[in-house]
Design a protein around this motif. Structure first.
Motif, PDB file in Angstrom:
ATOM      1  N   GLU A  64      19.111   8.292   3.822  1.00 43.71           N
ATOM      2  CA  GLU A  64      20.092   9.351   3.574  1.00 43.71           C
ATOM      3  C   GLU A  64      19.721  10.177   2.344  1.00 43.71           C
ATOM      4  N   LEU A  65      19.192   9.550   1.314  1.00 40.07           N
ATOM      5  CA  LEU A  65      18.769  10.309   0.134  1.00 40.07           C
ATOM      6  C   LEU A  65      17.630  11.269   0.469  1.00 40.07           C
ATOM      7  N   VAL A  66      16.646  10.805   1.223  1.00 36.23           N
ATOM      8  CA  VAL A  66      15.549  11.679   1.651  1.00 36.23           C
ATOM      9  C   VAL A  66      16.106  12.831   2.474  1.00 36.23           C
ATOM     10  N   THR A  67      17.009  12.522   3.381  1.00 34.61           N
ATOM     11  CA  THR A  67      17.608  13.541   4.241  1.00 34.61           C
ATOM     12  C   THR A  67      18.378  14.570   3.425  1.00 34.61           C
ATOM     13  N   LEU A  68      19.165  14.128   2.467  1.00 35.71           N
ATOM     14  CA  LEU A  68      19.926  15.061   1.630  1.00 35.71           C
ATOM     15  C   LEU A  68      18.997  15.967   0.831  1.00 35.71           C
ATOM     16  N   ALA A  69      17.913  15.402   0.296  1.00 36.50           N
ATOM     17  CA  ALA A  69      16.972  16.212  -0.488  1.00 36.50           C
ATOM     18  C   ALA A  69      16.268  17.246   0.389  1.00 36.50           C
ATOM     19  N   ALA A  70      15.813  16.820   1.558  1.00 37.88           N
ATOM     20  CA  ALA A  70      15.135  17.751   2.467  1.00 37.88           C
ATOM     21  C   ALA A  70      16.105  18.833   2.936  1.00 37.88           C
ATOM     22  N   ALA A  71      17.318  18.454   3.288  1.00 36.26           N
ATOM     23  CA  ALA A  71      18.310  19.426   3.756  1.00 36.26           C
ATOM     24  C   ALA A  71      18.647  20.431   2.663  1.00 36.26           C
ATOM     25  N   GLN A  72      18.744  19.969   1.428  1.00 36.40           N
ATOM     26  CA  GLN A  72      19.019  20.890   0.314  1.00 36.40           C
ATOM     27  C   GLN A  72      17.863  21.871   0.163  1.00 36.40           C
ATOM     28  N   LEU A  81      26.151  18.539   5.027  1.00 32.27           N
ATOM     29  CA  LEU A  81      27.511  18.084   5.306  1.00 32.27           C
ATOM     30  C   LEU A  81      27.523  16.827   6.165  1.00 32.27           C
ATOM     31  N   ALA A  82      26.755  16.832   7.237  1.00 29.16           N
ATOM     32  CA  ALA A  82      26.750  15.685   8.149  1.00 29.16           C
ATOM     33  C   ALA A  82      26.229  14.433   7.446  1.00 29.16           C
ATOM     34  N   HIS A  83      25.161  14.582   6.680  1.00 30.64           N
ATOM     35  CA  HIS A  83      24.592  13.403   6.024  1.00 30.64           C
ATOM     36  C   HIS A  83      25.302  13.072   4.719  1.00 30.64           C
ATOM     37  N   GLY A  84      25.988  14.050   4.146  1.00 29.74           N
ATOM     38  CA  GLY A  84      26.880  13.720   3.042  1.00 29.74           C
ATOM     39  C   GLY A  84      27.974  12.787   3.524  1.00 29.74           C
ATOM     40  N   ARG A  85      28.529  13.103   4.680  1.00 29.69           N
ATOM     41  CA  ARG A  85      29.559  12.242   5.284  1.00 29.69           C
ATOM     42  C   ARG A  85      28.999  10.844   5.535  1.00 29.69           C
ATOM     43  N   LYS A  86      27.795  10.768   6.121  1.00 29.58           N
ATOM     44  CA  LYS A  86      27.188   9.463   6.405  1.00 29.58           C
ATOM     45  C   LYS A  86      26.883   8.699   5.118  1.00 29.58           C
ATOM     46  N   SER A  87      26.541   9.427   4.062  1.00 25.57           N
ATOM     47  CA  SER A  87      26.184   8.786   2.796  1.00 25.57           C
ATOM     48  C   SER A  87      27.362   8.118   2.112  1.00 25.57           C
ATOM     49  N   LEU A  88      28.577   8.450   2.520  1.00 29.76           N
ATOM     50  CA  LEU A  88      29.746   7.782   1.952  1.00 29.76           C
ATOM     51  C   LEU A  88      29.768   6.296   2.285  1.00 29.76           C
ATOM     52  N   HIS A  89      28.941   5.858   3.223  1.00 26.41           N
ATOM     53  CA  HIS A  89      28.803   4.423   3.503  1.00 26.41           C
ATOM     54  C   HIS A  89      28.002   3.721   2.411  1.00 26.41           C
TER      55      HIS A  89
END
Length: 189
Positions: A64-72, A81-89
């Motif tokens: 999720e961290l890799v995904t958030l960085a790439a998406a940013q 947004l979608a992976h921010g939601r998933k990252s709340l886990h």
């Protein structure tokens, strides 16, 4: 509204209906990005298989961290947004807000920050990457397999984000995100 015509949930059949049902179970609605990708469910499932092949080594938190960085780096509001939601886990809301605003100033390990920097670089200037980029990850203890999987995770996010952006998918805010977290995930860096 997307440039692709998609079936309504009540009209979907086959694999598209299965994709819709998964999102209805998870989110309570079918996002436009799922509807668009359901036009080629085989490609979507191949993408999911790629993700499933890297998560066991990286772990879901790091994925999720890799995904958030790439998406940013890509300016992909959809995926932030979608992976921010998933990252709340894996993070509480305060920590995730700090990660979204500036992961360098968030409660992450040096290795996690280096991994996110690598994902950003891959997403913005992959042609300029050299052995030094991998060496930075090795210096933080990442194995060659982990470096390959970080690369694949970031590249997969590039594929998906660019596809939904090119197809005109509108950004939808998951209804269960707080206004504060939504603002952090959508804030430019």
């Amino acid at each position: 509204m997307s440039i692709i015509r998609t079936p309504e949930p009540s009209e979907a059949t086959g694999e598209a209906a299965a994709m819709y049902a998964e999102d209805l179970d998870d989110l309570g609605y079918v996002p436009e990005y799922t509807r668009v990708m359901s036009v080629n469910p085989e490609a979507y499932r191949a993408f999911e298989d790629l993700v499933r092949s890297v998560v066991p080594v990286l772990g879901k938190r790091r994925y999720e961290l890799v995904t958030l960085a790439a998406a940013q780096a890509l300016g992909s509001e959809h995926c932030r947004l979608a992976h921010g939601r998933k990252s709340l886990h894996y993070f509480d809301e305060d920590d995730l807000e700090r990660i979204a605003r500036d992961y360098h100033d968030a409660p992450l390990s040096d290795a996690e920050v280096a991994m996110m920097e690598y994902a950003e670089r891959l997403s913005t200037d992959s042609a300029a990457m050299t052995e030094d980029d991998a060496a930075r990850l090795r210096a933080h203890g990442f194995t060659d397999r982990e470096i390959v999987d970080i690369t694949l995770a970031a590249a997969a996010r590039n594929f998906y984000s660019r596809a939904i952006q090119a197809l005109g998918v509108r950004t939808e805010v998951p209804p269960d995100l707080s206004d504060r977290l939504r603002a952090a995930l959508l804030a430019p860096l």
